[in-house]
Enzyme design. Sequence first.
Site, mmCIF file in Angstrom:
data_model
loop_
_atom_site.group_PDB
_atom_site.id
_atom_site.type_symbol
_atom_site.label_atom_id
_atom_site.label_comp_id
_atom_site.label_asym_id
_atom_site.label_seq_id
_atom_site.Cartn_x
_atom_site.Cartn_y
_atom_site.Cartn_z
ATOM 1 C CG ASP A 172 -1.629 11.085 32.528
ATOM 2 O OD1 ASP A 172 -1.136 12.142 32.797
ATOM 3 O OD2 ASP A 172 -0.819 10.417 31.650
ATOM 4 C CG ASP A 203 -3.960 8.250 26.002
ATOM 5 O OD1 ASP A 203 -2.743 8.249 26.295
ATOM 6 O OD2 ASP A 203 -4.825 7.458 26.538
ATOM 7 C CB CYS A 239 -2.296 10.064 3.691
ATOM 8 S SG CYS A 239 -2.490 11.070 5.005
ATOM 9 C CB CYS A 248 -2.039 14.444 6.181
ATOM 10 S SG CYS A 248 -0.217 14.086 5.784
ATOM 11 C CB CYS A 265 0.138 12.916 2.180
ATOM 12 S SG CYS A 265 0.786 11.507 3.329
ATOM 13 C CG HIS A 282 1.808 10.526 7.093
ATOM 14 N ND1 HIS A 282 0.746 10.189 6.489
ATOM 15 C CD2 HIS A 282 2.202 9.285 7.490
ATOM 16 C CE1 HIS A 282 0.717 9.104 6.095
ATOM 17 N NE2 HIS A 282 1.433 8.568 7.259
#
Length: 427
Positions: free
Chosen positions: A109, A317, A355, A357, A360, A386
Amino acid sequence: MPYGLMNSHEFRFGNALSFSFEIKHAQSNSLARVGTINTPHGQIQTPAFIPVGTKATVKSVLPESMKDLGSQALLSNAYHLYLQPGPDVLDEAGGLAKFMNWPGPTFTDSGGFQVLSLGVGFKKVLAMDAQTTRHDDVIAGNKDRLAHVDDEGVTFKSHLDGSMHRFTPEVSMQVQHQIGADIMFAFDECTTLHNTRPYQELAMDRTYAWAIRCLDEHKRLTEERVGKPYQALFGVIQGAQYEDLRKKAATDLGGLESNGQSFDGFGIGGALDKGQLGTIVSWVNEILPENKPRHLLGIGAPEDLFVGVENGCDTFDCVLASRIARTSAVYTMEGRFNLSNSRFKRDFTPIDTECDCYTCTHYTRAYMHHVFRGKEIIAATLATIHNERFIVRLVDQMRQALLDGNFGDMKEQFLGRYLHRSGQARD
Ligand SMILES: [Zn+2]
């Protein structure tokens, strides 16, 4: 001629160093679309959520883990990297991606938001907290504030050591070119919902004048830095909650061309009232050129991402996913909750049973509860993995639903469960 190849710089033609955006599918009943952003460092399939690594690191998580959890790109902050380590260091290192060992596209940015946020209470206004001041001097001169804006730029005091600095559109472009992200944003004046209407108009005129200066400086730097991968520049649409101002900004910046240079895409920024998010975004996206990507700045709550996608935003974002993770708050299909709560002490199930991930599939809520209570560093790492996976996957699922033609059903199903639980209790 395909968009992205309009500039005459030789290295932009037909090679991996160019930037372009292709729309693969557009919804007939909404502004939503599915596409691909091509950057010198790889592709981004849109809609996509772009996790934030403010200071060239997603706090507590390895870049490899970010890649594994499906992150297609990362967004860093020009203001923070300007102060430390300095943009020249990143330039010498070969650019942001190489410096932080991230094998994909990057965004920065402009620094405008952070510089102007140095005014007391400013962030809270943007976070839609109503308990804030109601004066234009939130960002104008005031001895208690760290930033002062004028027509030429912004003078501010470093939050690190109190030293004085000045950002102008030209400085922001120079800093962002040195940092070397694939996608940069023009330097804009970010206002709050509580600024007066005349001030919003003044700030918007300033943002327009700065946009021209950014395009000119960007063109100059692109030509000067021969052989560097092309960096795309996105203009930023301001205008707060005012329909006429938002539409004017979209019209003016969408069609802006200076010395043959136009914006490669657009950011939608500034004060966005949550309840009006969809309306404001649609005002803007109905006007912006269809063939250029649109990034909704700083928006990342699940319910807001649906609104952004269905109103034509391509990328998003937000620091929220990682910031709340470090305070033990996690997203699940059944809503958001806090792992520090004692009810998880003997809960040997994953954070979210649905999930996929790393966290998890390897750890339990009881373990997470234990490491958060013990203030162990790994708590932040595992919870961030996560949460980032949850949000990245959610937007990926929206993209797939658009392609499958069932976005409406998917949204209803997700929010029905997610908001039901969140509405009952946050912890
Ligand atoms: Zn998970």
